[in-house]
Design an enzyme around this catalytic site. Structure first.
Site, PDB file in Angstrom:
ATOM      1  N   GLU A 143     -63.377 -53.274  25.059  1.00  0.00           N
ATOM      2  CA  GLU A 143     -62.166 -53.543  25.857  1.00  0.00           C
ATOM      3  C   GLU A 143     -60.985 -52.688  25.416  1.00  0.00           C
ATOM      4  O   GLU A 143     -60.085 -52.398  26.214  1.00  0.00           O
ATOM      5  CB  GLU A 143     -61.801 -55.031  25.800  1.00  0.00           C
ATOM      6  CG  GLU A 143     -61.287 -55.567  24.463  1.00  0.00           C
ATOM      7  CD  GLU A 143     -62.387 -56.031  23.503  1.00  0.00           C
ATOM      8  OE1 GLU A 143     -63.555 -55.627  23.689  1.00  0.00           O
ATOM      9  OE2 GLU A 143     -62.075 -56.779  22.559  1.00  0.00           O
ATOM     10  N   HIS A 173     -65.426 -53.322  19.969  1.00  0.00           N
ATOM     11  CA  HIS A 173     -64.594 -53.903  21.033  1.00  0.00           C
ATOM     12  C   HIS A 173     -64.407 -52.877  22.156  1.00  0.00           C
ATOM     13  O   HIS A 173     -63.430 -52.125  22.151  1.00  0.00           O
ATOM     14  CB  HIS A 173     -63.219 -54.287  20.481  1.00  0.00           C
ATOM     15  CG  HIS A 173     -63.253 -55.469  19.581  1.00  0.00           C
ATOM     16  ND1 HIS A 173     -63.175 -56.761  20.041  1.00  0.00           N
ATOM     17  CD2 HIS A 173     -63.361 -55.565  18.233  1.00  0.00           C
ATOM     18  CE1 HIS A 173     -63.234 -57.606  19.026  1.00  0.00           C
ATOM     19  NE2 HIS A 173     -63.340 -56.897  17.917  1.00  0.00           N
ATOM     20  N   CYS A 230     -68.110 -58.297  19.905  1.00  0.00           N
ATOM     21  CA  CYS A 230     -67.946 -58.495  18.467  1.00  0.00           C
ATOM     22  C   CYS A 230     -68.511 -59.851  18.031  1.00  0.00           C
ATOM     23  O   CYS A 230     -69.708 -59.970  17.876  1.00  0.00           O
ATOM     24  CB  CYS A 230     -66.473 -58.312  18.077  1.00  0.00           C
ATOM     25  SG  CYS A 230     -66.309 -57.871  16.342  1.00  0.00           S
TER      26      CYS A 230
HETATM   27  N1  GLN Z   1     -65.591 -62.818  12.571  1.00  0.00           N
HETATM   28  C1  GLN Z   1     -66.448 -61.714  12.801  1.00  0.00           C
HETATM   29  C2  GLN Z   1     -66.382 -60.679  11.687  1.00  0.00           C
HETATM   30  O1  GLN Z   1     -65.452 -60.636  10.940  1.00  0.00           O
HETATM   31  C3  GLN Z   1     -66.170 -61.066  14.148  1.00  0.00           C
HETATM   32  C4  GLN Z   1     -64.821 -60.438  14.233  1.00  0.00           C
HETATM   33  C5  GLN Z   1     -64.398 -60.135  15.657  1.00  0.00           C
HETATM   34  O2  GLN Z   1     -64.915 -60.700  16.600  1.00  0.00           O
HETATM   35  N2  GLN Z   1     -63.426 -59.266  15.827  1.00  0.00           N
HETATM   36  O3  GLN Z   1     -67.266 -59.877  11.536  1.00  0.00           O
END
Ligand code: GLN
Length: 540
Positions: free
Chosen positions: A517, A515, A386
């Site tokens: 994970e 994600h 992410c």
């Molecule tokens: N801050 C980033 C976004 O909002 C990544 C979010 C995250 O890593 N879950 O897109």
């Protein structure tokens, strides 16, 4: 008919109620029952999305897009099944539902009261969760500790359910028995008080899980039995263990699942316990270490439990490492160090692989970008999750595609090269300060590009992965970055959003907008984590 097993904590928090509930659920599943698990969180936050991960632990995301407590992740890992929205509630969500209903006159002009209307809504939600998953058993874990003002109404729900159908519900108390160092002896008094507190709420535990550093002995079982009104064989020894996947095996030794079945007058069924035994053997065989560094910013925050903030990432690393016969060794790397001292970057050589996990905001971000650049240049396997994918894009844009000042608009809305930016729909939500539950959440399809690392790992051309973010790869830069050598190995077939990036001529450099994970399970490690650890093992 569903049978309900309420799990409540006594003495103190953080003693493994979530894992305990998940392990009980797993043992019942092993015996051929359909089992689900519900988590009740006593917070005013309507969901876990607005809670600080350092205080409350990781925000887990379900397949259908709910931001919830990390325990839902434990349930998914132990039950090897997706847990959905109805299985999680907070105080805030329950009150919100009742108040909304009152505004629609659905109480027909009656006075709406905390009791019974709040516990009734709790019960409605618990039963809905059981029904949706056609469960024969539903574990219901009440957050917090007995005696707290905050979870009383949930205990009320248990009391009312038991009153209405006594044969359908039992209560498990997860208690803690301290062994004070100066005494060297296990003390039962706090547990006695915890049971008394439950009694004053009209509840009596049927089973006590006795958590402690060491196993509980027979004399203490007998003492607790007399004082707490619970049979000695229903006091289950639950000592500290090295890895949480031992818990089902330990419970089995204490015949916990059979005791539970007996309480419901069900015959003990033969179980297929091979899965957990096999997993233990796999873990024990994995002796040679593989050292992975996780880069983050939550290191100068005072009291913190990073293992809770990143629990799914840690579990996913473990699952993949064990699968490949390696013992995972995980280190925390403080991103901010590299901002003031870039020479410290050479210490990264000691890692077989580096992960930049999800994150928000500006602290430590330049340090993370430096780490990613180092991993790219020095061919250290890199996996960006992410935020880690977004920052890898920025690093590549700045240093390879020579887009000076490339950034995410999350940090610099005026950047000359917004390679990561918000979609109009998200921009509207930010402008309206509509933050709660409004990110891109839950599972989306992702088409995998042929001939990529991602394809080799997944061995399929379409996957579904879970998201939690507001910002996205900016498709205006796609051509430019592709020309410079960035590979787009996963794309959403409906929206054309970039979901996976990777690099050629590197042993493993992959970033995912989702994600992965969140979908790794001990019995089914995530393919991208397996590919990453494989590359890490191969690193010289
Ligand atoms: N801050 C980033 C976004 O909002 C990544 C979010 C995250 O890593 N879950 O897109």
């Amino acid at each position: 008919m569903t049978r309900y097993i309420f799990v409540v904590g006594g003495v103190m928090s953080g003693i493994g109620k979530g894992v305990g509930s998940a392990a009980i659920a797993a043992l019942l599943k092993d015996r051929g029952f359909r089992v689900t698990a519900v988590k009740i969180d006593p917070y005013i936050n309507v969901d876990a999305g607005t809670m600080n991960p350092v205080e409350h632990g990781e925000v887990f995301v379900t397949e259908d897009g709910l931001e919830c407590d990390q325990d839902i992740g434990n349930y998914e890992r132990f039950l090897d099944t997706n847990i959905l929205r109805p299985n999680y509630m907070t105080t805030g969500l329950v009150y919100q539902t009742v108040i909304d209903r009152e505004r629609r006159l659905e109480y027909g002009g009656k006075c709406v009261e905390v009791v019974p209307h709040i516990p009734e809504e709790v019960i409605r939600r618990i039963k809905l969760a059981a029904k949706k998953s056609k469960a024969q058993f539903a574990l219901v874990e009440i957050g917090g500790t007995a005696g707290e003002y905050q979870n009383l109404l949930f205990l009320e729900a248990a009391r009312i359910m038991k009153l209405k159908d006594p044969a359908s519900l039992i209560l498990v108390l997860v208690s803690y028995l301290p062994v004070p160092q100066n005494l060297g002896e296990m003390k039962t008094k706090p547990t006695q008080y915890a049971v008394r507190t439950l009694n004053s709420a009209g509840l009596q535990p049927d089973i006590i899980l006795a958590r402690s550093v060491i196993p509980i002995d027979k004399p203490r079982k007998e003492k607790i039995s007399i004082f707490c009104n619970v049979l000695p064989e229903d006091i289950i020894s639950a000592p500290d263990i090295k890895n949480i996947y031992e818990v089902p095996l330990n419970f089995e030794k204490e015949k916990l699942a059979d005791r539970i079945l007996k309480k419901f007058s069900l015959k003990p069924r033969k179980r297929d316990g091979s899965t957990w035994r096999k997993l233990q053997r796999k873990i024990q065989r994995a002796k040679k270490p593989v050292r992975i560094g996780i880069v983050g910013k939550y290191f100068a925050t005072g009291d913190f439990t990073l293992s809770d903030s990143y629990i799914s990432v840690i579990e996913a690393i473990k699952h993949a490492a064990w699968e490949l016969g390696r013992k995972p060794v995980i280190d925390w790397i403080n991103a901010e160090v590299f901002e003031t001292n870039p020479r410290a970057l050479t210490t990264l050589e000691s890692y077989a692989g580096i992960i930049v996990p999800g994150g928000f905001g500006g602290r430590g971000i330049e340090g993370k970008i430096k780490v990613i650049g180092y991993a790219r240049e020095h061919k250290i396997p890199y996996f960006g999750l992410c935020y880690g994918m977004q920052l890898a894009t920025i690093e590549f844009a700045r240093h390879i595609a020579k887009l000076k000042g490339a950034y995410t608009t999350e940090i610099d809305p005026k950047t000359p090269h917004p390679v990561i930016a918000v979609l109009p729909e998200q921009a509207r939500k930010i402008a309206q300060e509509h933050y709660g539950g409004s990110m891109r959440l839950g599972a989306y399809k992702c088409r995998i590009t042929k001939g990529t690392i991602a394809e080799k790992a997944y061995r399929t051309n379409m996957v579904r992965e879970r998201h939690r973010h507001r910002y996205e790869f900016n498709n205006k830069y796609r051509e430019k970055l592709e020309k410079a050598g960035l590979v787009f190995s996963g794309v959403n077939p409906e929206t054309n959003l970039v979901e996976i990036i990777e690099l050629k001529n590197h042993p493993f450099f992959v970033g995912t907008q989702f994600h992965p994970e969140l979908k790794s399970r001990p019995m089914a490690p995530h393919p991208l984590f397996v590919a990453f650890i494989k590359a890490a093992i191969a690193k010289k």
